[in-house]
Design a protein around this motif. Sequence first.
Motif, PDB file in Angstrom:
ATOM      1  N   GLU A 181      -2.239   1.644   6.686  1.00 29.48           N
ATOM      2  CA  GLU A 181      -2.893   1.339   5.395  1.00 29.48           C
ATOM      3  C   GLU A 181      -1.896   1.137   4.252  1.00 29.48           C
ATOM      4  O   GLU A 181      -2.176   0.432   3.284  1.00 29.48           O
ATOM      5  N   LEU A 182      -0.719   1.759   4.407  1.00 32.10           N
ATOM      6  CA  LEU A 182       0.302   1.559   3.368  1.00 32.10           C
ATOM      7  C   LEU A 182       0.745   0.103   3.338  1.00 32.10           C
ATOM      8  O   LEU A 182       0.958  -0.490   2.280  1.00 32.10           O
ATOM      9  N   TYR A 183       0.918  -0.459   4.546  1.00 32.57           N
ATOM     10  CA  TYR A 183       1.300  -1.876   4.609  1.00 32.57           C
ATOM     11  C   TYR A 183       0.174  -2.744   4.055  1.00 32.57           C
ATOM     12  O   TYR A 183       0.413  -3.721   3.344  1.00 32.57           O
ATOM     13  N   ASP A 184      -1.088  -2.376   4.392  1.00 33.91           N
ATOM     14  CA  ASP A 184      -2.231  -3.157   3.896  1.00 33.91           C
ATOM     15  C   ASP A 184      -2.260  -3.145   2.373  1.00 33.91           C
ATOM     16  O   ASP A 184      -2.432  -4.195   1.728  1.00 33.91           O
ATOM     17  N   SER A 185      -2.047  -1.936   1.808  1.00 33.55           N
ATOM     18  CA  SER A 185      -2.055  -1.828   0.343  1.00 33.55           C
ATOM     19  C   SER A 185      -0.937  -2.665  -0.253  1.00 33.55           C
ATOM     20  O   SER A 185      -1.121  -3.363  -1.258  1.00 33.55           O
ATOM     21  N   ALA A 186       0.249  -2.594   0.393  1.00 34.83           N
ATOM     22  CA  ALA A 186       1.390  -3.345  -0.127  1.00 34.83           C
ATOM     23  C   ALA A 186       1.098  -4.837  -0.084  1.00 34.83           C
ATOM     24  O   ALA A 186       1.439  -5.584  -1.019  1.00 34.83           O
ATOM     25  N   LYS A 187       0.463  -5.261   1.018  1.00 36.82           N
ATOM     26  CA  LYS A 187       0.143  -6.687   1.137  1.00 36.82           C
ATOM     27  C   LYS A 187      -0.819  -7.107   0.039  1.00 36.82           C
ATOM     28  O   LYS A 187      -0.663  -8.180  -0.571  1.00 36.82           O
ATOM     29  N   TRP A 194      10.157  -8.355   3.122  1.00 37.10           N
ATOM     30  CA  TRP A 194      11.356  -7.625   2.694  1.00 37.10           C
ATOM     31  C   TRP A 194      10.975  -6.458   1.806  1.00 37.10           C
ATOM     32  O   TRP A 194      11.487  -5.348   1.950  1.00 37.10           O
ATOM     33  N   ARG A 195      10.036  -6.718   0.886  1.00 32.11           N
ATOM     34  CA  ARG A 195       9.600  -5.666  -0.043  1.00 32.11           C
ATOM     35  C   ARG A 195       8.893  -4.531   0.722  1.00 32.11           C
ATOM     36  O   ARG A 195       9.061  -3.361   0.410  1.00 32.11           O
ATOM     37  N   ARG A 196       8.119  -4.934   1.730  1.00 30.54           N
ATOM     38  CA  ARG A 196       7.425  -3.910   2.527  1.00 30.54           C
ATOM     39  C   ARG A 196       8.442  -3.042   3.280  1.00 30.54           C
ATOM     40  O   ARG A 196       8.286  -1.838   3.404  1.00 30.54           O
ATOM     41  N   LEU A 197       9.518  -3.721   3.731  1.00 29.05           N
ATOM     42  CA  LEU A 197      10.555  -2.967   4.457  1.00 29.05           C
ATOM     43  C   LEU A 197      11.242  -1.959   3.529  1.00 29.05           C
ATOM     44  O   LEU A 197      11.395  -0.781   3.866  1.00 29.05           O
TER      45      LEU A 197
END
Lengths: 297, 465
Positions: A181-187, A194-197
């Motif tokens: 969900e953290l990746y989903d929120s970031a998206k 790169w920012r997600r990484l």
Amino acid sequence: MKRRDTRAALLFLSPWIVGFAVFTAWPILYSGYLSLTDYDVINDPAFIGFENYARLFSDPKVALALGNTLFFTAVQVPAYVIVSLALAVLLQQAGRASGFFRTVFFLPKMTPPVAVGILFLLLFNGQSGLFNAALGVVGIDGPSWTTDGSWVKPGLVIMSLWTVGSSVLILLAALRGVPEELYDSAKIDGAGSWRRLTSVTLPMISPALFFVVVVNTIAGLQTFDEAYTAFFGAGNTTYANDAALFYVIYLFQQAFEFLHMGYASAMAWLLFLIVMIVTAIQMVVSRRLVHYEGASR
Amino acid sequence: MRTPGHHHPLAISTAVGAASLLALTGCAVGTGGGDDSGAEYSSDTTLEGELSVMGFSGVDEVATTRMDFAKQELGDGVEVKLTEGELDLQQFLSAAATGDPPDLIYANRDQIGSLAARGAILPLDRCYEGEGIDDDAFVEPALAQVTLNDEIYGVPEFNTVQITMANADLLDGAGLSIEDVNGSDWDAMAAANEALTRSDGGSLAVIGVDSKLPEFFPLWARANGADLLSEDGREAHLDDPAAVAALEWAVGIYDAQGGFGDVKALRDSADFFGEGNQFASGVLGAMPMEQWYVNVLNDVSPDAPLAFDTVRDHDGEPIAYASGSAWAIPSGAENPQAACRWARAMTSVDAWLAAAQARLDLREEEGKPFTGILTGNAEADEQIHDMTTSGGEPWDSGVAAVYEVNEHTFSLPANPADAEFEAALNDAINDVLSGDAEAADALARAQETAQQALDDAWAKVEEGS
């Protein structure tokens, strides 16, 4: 009841406690005593005060070996972590094949370090080595990794990447623990890959990264096997102009070739001190960089 | 991630720790200075008990035949236990520290001085006398290597010497002969080196001459008239001008080929023990090399175009730097009588002849010549020389060179700091090979380091005596 539990716990722990006391704590303490003596293993140690420690500072080979070791560690640890992380990220994307590749990456770890040392001499031979042959394919004229003093340590660093497997597994486990969900929120917030990484993945796996860095730093400072086999082993006349003389190799020479066990003990204590300082610095730095989920800061 | 457990430091810590622990826990008796006054050495005595031997393996017929002979000499009452593989000094020292050393060790002769100086091994005068070991029978430099302060600490075994080995085709092609590369004329050898060296696209393709540094530097130094260590093992002479000149010349051989790194890389890439060895593949002109390599070459590349001669000094006299192995009895050995008899039996003329016959039989079976064995025992050498069989040329010349040079050897005398002496010397040579130092400066520094180590070690010997 509580006292009974404590007694039971101590009873079950006692084999380890006894083992630790007899085989670790006592020898460590006694080596502290030996560092204050002139001791050749065969005869009784003779107390000489701090002479061995004073000699450490006037022995040019201690400085050389320490310099080699610090250089190796400073280059090797970042390289090791970057390669491990890159492979872990790739593995995470590998889907079903991930299990196969995990095994493949881990297999070199099973290779005895002595064999790796010999392999190093073969693969990195400036004339006929496979590594230079591969570089030649892309138009690079590779150096003499095993005989040119300037390239010996970089060669050993590259060779050490052979055993990244276990770090890859640790980082892969950490990567898989990052909540989706953290990746989903970031998206949703418009973060690119790169920012997600940098903003999600790295902070979330920072405890694992920190562990890998600390353990590899300690291992790097104590590096011995591969370099010893390749450059200093029995009957080995491979020349490296001491470019591969790591601290523990010199310690070993003093202890078991020159029979200066007292001096070698002093060297061991200096290394212990260095490892403690480096680890302490890493701990301090980690307070700013390592994110423990749920921990109060 | 490399776990610390995968690294030798832990083993070292454990070893250092174990030594420390044992030293403090009552088993820590150590063995330094122990004597064998209770032992009665006699070749007539019936022996019993166990004989633990460290550092020896029955790897071939030469070893196993002599072992059978030695077991017979010991009698049925003695059980022999071998800790195989090369002598592991760490393992031996740990055993000595616990007061439980093996009864016998098989060591390199250059380790004997250090061990003797620390009281780790016994003087063998009584053993020689009781078992009837004739010290005059041994090759002199071999005996000198196991003699410290006029006392004998080992029974010499095997002798290793160097001869000149060259590629006859390459020599012919350059209009040269073996005399140009045997060391008798250094200018001629340097010129031959340049004539034989070949490069291919900027990288070295043929090593003209390999002067075999750092290991054979003592050979070149002695050929130039320098003794690197005084006969009594007390004075280093590493800064002798003759040694400096020898190092400059030997390093110059590499410099003319682009530097030692290039030569070493090409040297390492050869299939040294196989059919593709550097002589068979034509990538080496000439080098001094130990005599056992004649056997290897004959075995794997019998048709290689080889030429042999002894290495020679400036007067054209044969010269070789001898090294080898020896038997020694640790202080605190439980069964020194059996150890002494084993050492006597293994190095006796009868044992060597039996071993030579076993090898001869095997070689005949394979249709190959028997090229001899250098034993450290002069009488055995003479008799085994007579047993050698012709392999035609160039092999017969090779065997002849080996036996000729065996009469003209020298060794570095026993001393209590041999490992440090060698390390100081090798460091100096490596500094010059890498271009980090001039020969004179490097050897001057090595002289200081080596002499300091010798002085310290001899002072301890004097204190202990």
